[in-house]
Design a protein around this motif. Structure first.
Motif, mmCIF file in Angstrom:
data_model
loop_
_atom_site.group_PDB
_atom_site.id
_atom_site.type_symbol
_atom_site.label_atom_id
_atom_site.label_comp_id
_atom_site.label_asym_id
_atom_site.label_seq_id
_atom_site.Cartn_x
_atom_site.Cartn_y
_atom_site.Cartn_z
ATOM 1 N N GLU A 1 -8.178 -0.582 7.161
ATOM 2 C CA GLU A 1 -8.079 -0.323 5.674
ATOM 3 C C GLU A 1 -7.032 -0.552 4.924
ATOM 4 O O GLU A 1 -6.864 0.471 5.504
ATOM 5 C CB GLU A 1 -8.961 1.050 5.249
ATOM 6 N N CYS A 2 -6.840 -2.355 4.460
ATOM 7 C CA CYS A 2 -5.226 -1.766 3.684
ATOM 8 C C CYS A 2 -5.947 -1.868 2.040
ATOM 9 O O CYS A 2 -6.487 -2.718 1.732
ATOM 10 C CB CYS A 2 -5.144 -3.366 4.330
ATOM 11 N N SER A 3 -4.863 -1.279 1.658
ATOM 12 C CA SER A 3 -4.316 -1.381 -0.147
ATOM 13 C C SER A 3 -2.822 -1.825 -0.210
ATOM 14 O O SER A 3 -2.239 -1.242 0.143
ATOM 15 C CB SER A 3 -4.849 -0.458 -0.867
ATOM 16 N N HIS A 4 -3.555 -3.429 -0.761
ATOM 17 C CA HIS A 4 -1.570 -4.298 -0.949
ATOM 18 C C HIS A 4 -1.830 -4.348 -2.453
ATOM 19 O O HIS A 4 -2.792 -4.898 -3.174
ATOM 20 C CB HIS A 4 -1.889 -5.296 0.339
ATOM 21 N N SER A 5 -0.683 -4.668 -3.156
ATOM 22 C CA SER A 5 -0.426 -5.177 -5.036
ATOM 23 C C SER A 5 0.972 -5.545 -4.648
ATOM 24 O O SER A 5 1.639 -4.682 -3.355
ATOM 25 C CB SER A 5 -0.559 -3.587 -5.242
ATOM 26 N N TYR A 6 1.241 -6.244 -5.167
ATOM 27 C CA TYR A 6 2.410 -7.766 -5.403
ATOM 28 C C TYR A 6 2.745 -7.776 -7.384
ATOM 29 O O TYR A 6 2.064 -8.057 -7.609
ATOM 30 C CB TYR A 6 1.951 -8.250 -4.879
#
Length: 128
Positions: A119-124
């Protein structure tokens, strides 16, 4: 030259039916052999990941009964095939694992299976 239409759903259904037939035949054969040895229960633990895997352990009850290497391999192969039939592709990527427990007297199998995933949670954020 025309290209014939390939019905992938029909092919998949046929393969599934063939696997079910093979599993039933193998189950019947193994059941007779295991009962003849006086075995009450078989447990097989399997593990798959990184596009491969294997059966880690096959145990029987009563514990004093010892399976031949060939029969233990057959039981392990059956457990793997059964797990794969119900959870196809579980050996891919992070994989899956589980335990097959076979009540020989009742001819009842329990498959306790788990699939792993990342599971990945990414923000930019730019120019805040």
């Amino acid at each position: 030259m025309t290209n014939p239409q390939i019905d992938y759903a029909a092919m998949a259904a046929q393969w599934r039916a063939e696997r079910e037939t093979t599993l039933k035949a193998t189950r019947t054969e193994l059941l007779a052999q295991l009962r003849a040895l006086g075995i009450n229960e078989v447990t097989a633990e399997y593990e798959g990941y990184g596009d491969s895997g294997n059966v880690e352990d096959v145990t029987v009850q009563p514990a004093e009964v010892k399976l031949s290497e060939a029969l233990a391999t057959e039981v392990g192969d059956f457990a793997w095939s059964l797990a794969y039939h119900h959870h196809p592709g579980f050996e891919n990527n992070e994989g899956g694992y589980g335990t097959m427990t076979w009540d020989i007297a009742a001819d009842s199998i329990t498959l306790d299976h788990a699939d792993r995933y990342v599971e990945c949670s990414h923000s930019y954020d730019e120019g805040l």
